[in-house]
Every structure is written in structure tokens, then in C-alpha cells.
Design an enzyme around this catalytic site. Structure first.
Site, short mmCIF file in Angstrom:
data_model
loop_
_atom_site.label_atom_id
_atom_site.label_comp_id
_atom_site.label_asym_id
_atom_site.label_seq_id
_atom_site.Cartn_x
_atom_site.Cartn_y
_atom_site.Cartn_z
N CYS A 246 39.59 49.02 40.34
CA CYS A 246 39.53 49.03 38.87
C CYS A 246 38.44 50.06 38.49
O CYS A 246 38.83 51.42 38.29
CB CYS A 246 39.13 47.40 38.64
SG CYS A 246 39.21 47.09 36.73
N HIS B 275 43.47 44.77 41.57
CA HIS B 275 42.74 44.09 42.30
C HIS B 275 43.22 43.50 43.48
O HIS B 275 43.46 42.32 43.62
CB HIS B 275 41.62 42.93 41.52
CG HIS B 275 41.09 43.56 40.62
ND1 HIS B 275 39.53 43.55 40.70
CD2 HIS B 275 41.16 43.76 39.27
CE1 HIS B 275 39.09 43.71 39.56
NE2 HIS B 275 39.91 44.09 38.84
N GLU C 70 41.95 42.35 46.21
CA GLU C 70 41.42 41.45 47.03
C GLU C 70 41.93 40.12 46.69
O GLU C 70 41.37 39.18 47.54
CB GLU C 70 39.64 41.35 46.60
CG GLU C 70 39.30 41.24 45.18
CD GLU C 70 39.47 42.43 44.23
OE1 GLU C 70 38.54 42.30 43.08
OE2 GLU C 70 40.05 43.42 44.53
#
Length: 620
Positions: free
Chosen positions: A411, A538, A540
Site C-alpha cells: 500500500c 494488502h 497479508e
């Protein structure tokens, strides 16, 4: 539908979220379909506008919901996909009741906390609990509900809910236990059994008081989950059973372990599943007792403990004083390091300390930060908002680019890499983001045209969006198994300026992933660098213990000298199986090939969260 409610007492931070997730994992191991709900009593509608220092990271769900980080624990432990409705807040409940009142749904009645707020809470739970979250049709079998906040018993002997805003939820759950009836509601109370250094014995009074407070509020625990540093002594468990009116077979000890993947195994070994299933009348399938099948958890936890060879990743951010601010990033690094058979050491680098101004103001911190950065095998710059520490992140990206150090920017981490490239390679000294300098002469990053500058909550580009790869020769595509496109979760309101992209590409920066319009940049790479990747999304949020995020896998592999082997294996496995491996971490869109499936690898050292501080880093 069966319900398991997890409450907490004595102090906050005991690990209710991990306990709830582990209970779900054990029940799932027993062959039951499980869903989860998190109740957060704060007045915010969601966690989206809260600082990471206040509440840890904001976890983004598939539908764009901005939720408490515990929902990330649920998704990772149970490999499910939750929605914004699975996070209940006081703000949401009161808003729903006020909207009904404005529509006239209450037919002129006086709207009160009881029954209107409490009924809304119960209706919400029943409505959301039946939603399938595991990709199968039909409702789940069990809903695990975590009640946020702390149950207390104050000095005056009056029971209280810790936070006044918790009261309606506790009252609603008391009513709810009667609504669903005996055999459908199980209350697990997580409490602390501390040891005073002076006397060196485990103390039961805090738990006794907490249970007394819970009973005074109309809820009686079926099971006690006692947190302690060491295993609970037998006479202590017997004392708790006597004074808390809970059968000794229903007292479970959750002592400190080397990594949180051991928690489901602790529950199994103490027959917690039998106690829960007995309360819920789910002991048998026909005449066969339900026994949890946790072979994967056992292998995963034991392997993590045995990892020896370290891999150091420098985490360069501005919320580094609170590790929960980057919880999902840490977990994704852990999943990847286990897959690559490396013991993860996270070096926390405050981006402010890297800046030139820090050399004069805090020279020791400045020197230490650069030492940590230069001693790491890879650099990760996560997302963030605001201009504090941005120059330090830009310097970290520059160091990684110029010294061929593996770099992953997420990001804002991708955006600062673009800014640094424009400044250093293209010689645009004024290059910047309009977020930090609205009057910049070279706007590399701009505000999204559909965004709102007046309304902050839920106005970003949120949730799962599709990224299309431009060819399959880039590292990113190979890591995703030569996929043509991939679905990942987003949370941003600024983006790379599409007008400057052609100049950046001429200078050597490749934009290898874009959205369906081709004007929104999603992934960058530097082709002649060993590993330099930035992602606007993102990754993750979709990483799982058995299914690590491909980009995190690539970073750890590059930092440990295994990238070439990983890319070969990714492509090799992908060609053998058309079903994508990364179905939850980065949803590969068919027709797609499948990235590297990590053989389950080895475990870690931990505190309540699964993180163990070691000198300057955190070993995971």
C-alpha cells in the site's frame, strides 16, 4: 444452531481472541462447521477510523468491512471468510435501532435499552450466525462469539461489566441463553491466575471475583479457561472448582506456550472439546464419540518450535512501538518463513529514526535504526496514513533498491517506492504524493477520484478487488502460479498517478499488475533487481498458516537465498494442478495455475500473541 460465548475477566489482553479461535479450530477438528462473531462494545461503527495505537491493526474483510484484529485471528485459524456483519459494535446496534425508530417500526413505543437494544443484539446474532463462511452451502453448526471487554467485581462488591457500554451486550447474552434454550448455549470464561513473586503461588481470588461478577450480571460460566504462566496446579484447579461452582473437568488451563499454534492442542489434551460438546449436546455422531483431528496443527506447531536458521526482515513503519499495529503482516511473515523453513526474526525499525533530522535530534536512535536496516536480509514497508515517518520509508526503499536488498512495499510501501524511484532515478526532486504535499510539482501519487475528503469512515477503496497481470514473465505472476489475475483486499484512498506511469516505465519501473480499467496501478517491480515488489493491495489479510501469501513467500525466500528454487517449484506445481493453491490468501482467478504449496514447516517462540521479544527483534 449452537452457540459458544467467550468472555474475559480480571484484565484485558488475556487472549480471548486466540482462545475463541482455538475453540473453533478444535470443534472444526471434530467435524463441525464453525462460524464466529466478535462483539466490540465501543461506540464506533467499526474500527476503520481508530488509530493503530488505540486498537491495533484494522483488519479488512472480503466485503470491505473494517473490523477488529480478532476477526483476522478467526479467519487465519479457521480458514474462513467473514463479513462486516460478523463484527457487532455498539455503534452499529444503536444505529440500527435508531433507523427503525425513524421508520416507525416500533409503532410509537418508548424505545429503550431493554428490550429494544437487547433484542436487536440477539436478532443480529441469530441472523449472522446462519451465514455460511466456509464456502459450503447451508448454515454452520456452531457459532463462537467473543464478547469484548472485561467482566469485573469492584471493591464495593457490585458486579460490573468493566466498561459501561458492555452492559447491554451482557444483558442481551443473558436473555439469549434462555431464548436458545438449554443444550444450545455454552459460556467459556477466560480469566487470569497470577503468581505473586513474593509468595510464588498461584492465586485464585481474581478469578473467583470475576466469576462472581459474571454471575451477578446473569451469566454462569460452563467452562473456565484459566490463563497462567505455568501449568495450573491440581489443588488450585480444585479450589477454583469449589468456589466458582464449575466442575473440575470443565476447568481448562491455558498456560504460556512456545507458539499459539499449541493452544488448540492444549484444549484437546485437556478434553475441553468433551466439556463443550457435552454442554451443547453434540458428543456423538450416531454412536461414535467426536474426537478432534488435529494432525496438521500438531505437525505445524512442533515444526515451528524446531526452526533454527534465522531470516531477518526489517519492518519499517511508524507504529512499531505497538506490534499489534502490524499483526496480520507479522502473521503473514510467519506463515512464509515456516514454509521456507526459516526462523523469523522481525527487526522493528521506526521510520522516523531513519530520517536525516533524527541524526541531529536522536543520534543514537538514528544509528541503531540504520544498523538494524542494514543487518536485515529483507525490507518490508507496510501500509500507513499521514506524513509522519514517510521520509524514513522513502530512505528504506532507496537503500533496498540501490543495494539489491529484497524489498516488499504494501500500500503506502508501494507508493513511497514509486516516489523514491521518481526522485532518485528520474531526478524529479519534487516528486511526492498529494497526501503529503498537495502542491507538489510532480504528483506521483494522487487522491482517488471517487474518494471523499470530508467523510472519513468507510470511504476508501475497500475489500476484495481483482488485479490483472500484464504477462507472466514477472516475479509476481510466477509467485501466484502464473495466474492471469488475482483477488486481494484493499484499503487506500490514494493511488499512483496514471499520467506519470509511462515516464516511470521508460525509466525502468515496471507496472506488472493493474485493475480492470488499466489505469489503476496494483503491482510494481524492478526487473533487474533480485526482488523489489510493491503492491497497492494488502496480501497479508489472506495469508493462512498452511497457505502463505505468495508475495510474503517471495520476500522471505529472497531474503534467505531461496527465491530461484521457490519460483521453479511454484511454476512446477502450478503446471501439475489447475486448482489454485492460494484460494484464501490471494484468490487466483480461474483458469489459473497454482502457486507453491508449502509443506508444513516449523514453529516459534511466543507471548500471548505468539511473539517473543529477543534483543532488537521479535522472533516468530
Amino acid at each position: 444452531m449452537k452457540y459458544v460465548v467467550v468472555s474475559g475477566g480480571v484484565v484485558s489482553g488475556l487472549g480471548k481472541g486466540v482462545t475463541a479461535s482455538s475453540i473453533g479450530a478444535v470443534l472444526m477438528g471434530c467435524g463441525l462447521r464453525v462460524t464466529t462473531i466478535k462483539i466490540d462494545p465501543y461506540l464506533n461503527t467499526d474500527a476503520g477510523t481508530m488509530s493503530p495505537f488505540e486498537h491495533g491493526e484494522v483488519f479488512v474483510l472480503e466485503d470491505g468491512g473494517e473490523a477488529d484484529l480478532d476477526l483476522g485471528n478467526y479467519e487465519r485459524f479457521l480458514d474462513i471468510k467473514l463479513t462486516r456483519d460478523h463484527n457487532i459494535t455498539t455503534g452499529k446496534v444503536y444505529q440500527a435501532v435508531i433507523d427503525k425508530e425513524r421508520r416507525g417500526d416500533y409503532l410509537g413505543k418508548t424505545v429503550q435499552v431493554v428490550p429494544h437494544i437487547t433484542d436487536e443484539i440477539q436478532d443480529w446474532i441469530e441472523r449472522v450466525a446462519v451465514k455460511p463462511v466456509d464456502g459450503k452451502e447451508g448454515p454452520p453448526d456452531v457459532c463462537v462469539i467473543e464478547l469484548g471487554g472485561t467482566i469485573a467485581h469492584n471493591d464495593s462488591g457490585i458486579s460490573d461489566a468493566g466498561d459501561i457500554e458492555s452492559m447491554p451486550f451482557i444483558e442481551a447474552l443473558g436473555q439469549f441463553s434462555y431464548r436458545v434454550g438449554t443444550g444450545n448455549f455454552c459460556l467459556v470464561h477466560v480469566s487470569l491466575v497470577p503468581v505473586l513473586n513474593v509468595v510464588g503461588e498461584q492465586k485464585t481470588k481474581p478469578t473467583q471475583h470475576s466469576v462472581r461478577g459474571l454471575r451477578g450480571l446473569g451469566l454462569a460460566p460452563d467452562i473456565l479457561a484459566c490463563r497462567s504462566t505455568e501449568p495450573l496446579e491440581e489443588h488450585v484447579a480444585a479450589k477454583l472448582s469449589q468456589f466458582c461452582h464449575v466442575p473440575i473437568s470443565n476447568i481448562v488451563n491455558l498456560h504460556d506456550v512456545s507458539n499459539i499454534w499449541h493452544i488448540p492442542l492444549l484444549l484437546r489434551d485437556q478434553k475441553a472439546h468433551e466439556a463443550i460438546l457435552k454442554v451443547l449436546d453434540l458428543q456423538r455422531i450416531g454412536k461414535v464419540p467426536r474426537e478432534p483431528k488435529l494432525a496438521e496443527w500438531t505437525e505445524r506447531a512442533n515444526k515451528l518450535d524446531k526452526l533454527k536458521t534465522p531470516v531477518k526482515i526489517a519492518m519499517v513503519g511508524k507504529y512499531t512501538s505497538l506490534s499489534d499495529s502490524y499483526l496480520s503482516v507479522q502473521k503473514a511473515l510467519l506463515h512464509a518463513s515456516v514454509a521456507m523453513e526459516r526462523k523469523l526474526v522481525v527487526e522493528w525499525v521506526c521510520s522516523c529514526d531513519l530520517e536525516d533530522s533524527a541524526a541531529k535530534e536522536t543520534p543514537e536512535a538514528h544509528q541503531k535504526a540504520w544498523k538494524l536496516l542494514k543487518g536485515a536480509g529483507g525490507v518490508l514497508v507496510p501500509g500507513g496514513f499521514g506524513d509522519r515517518g514517510v521520509q524514513g520509508k522513502i530512505l528504506a526503499a532507496k537503500y533496498a533498491r540501490e543495494n539489491n536488498v529484497p524489498y516488499l512495499g504494501i500500500c503506502l510501501g508501494m507508493q513511497v517506492a514509486v516516489i523514491e524511484f521518481a526522485r532518485s532515478v528520474m531526478k524529479l526532486s519534487g516528486a511526492n504524493s498529494t497526501e503529503f504535499d498537495p502542491a507538489t510539482p510532480s504528483p506521483c501519487v494522487i487522491f482517488m477520484p471517487e474518494g471523499s475528503k470530508t467523510q472519513m469512515g468507510a470511504t476508501m477503496r475497500l475489500g476484495s478487488r481483482r488485479t490483472y497481470f500484464l504477462g507472466n514473465n514477472c516475479k509476481s505472476s510466477k509467485l501466484y502460479g502464473n495466474a492471469s489475475s488475482v483477488d486481494e483486499r484493499h484499503r487506500h484512498r490514494y493511488e499512483v498517478n496514471p499520467e506519470i506511469v509511462p515516464e516511470l516505465e521508460k525509466a525502468g519501473l515496471s507496472f506488472v499488475g493493474k485493475d480492470e480499467s488499466g489505469r489503476r496501478m496494483e503491482i510494481i517491480e524492478i526487473p533487474n533487481h533480485d526482488f523489489f515488489i510493491g503492491a497497492q493491495f494488502h496480501p497479508e489479510f489472506k495469508s493462512r498458516p498452511g497457505k502463505p501469501s505468495p508475495l510474503f513467500l517471495g520476500l522471505v525466500a529472497a531474503a534467505s537465498g531461496q527465491l530461484d528454487l521457490l519460483l521453479q517449484r511454484s511454476c512446477g506445481i502450478a503446471s501439475l494442478n489447475s486448482t489454485p493453491r492460494c484460494t484464501t490468501n490471494g484468490t487466483v482467478v480461474p483458469p489459473v495455475k497454482k502457486p507453491y504449496t508449502a509443506v508444513k514447516k516449523k514453529p516459534l517462540k511466543s507471548l500471548v500473541n505468539g511473539y517473543y521479544a529477543n534483543s532488537n527483534g521479535i522472533q516468530i
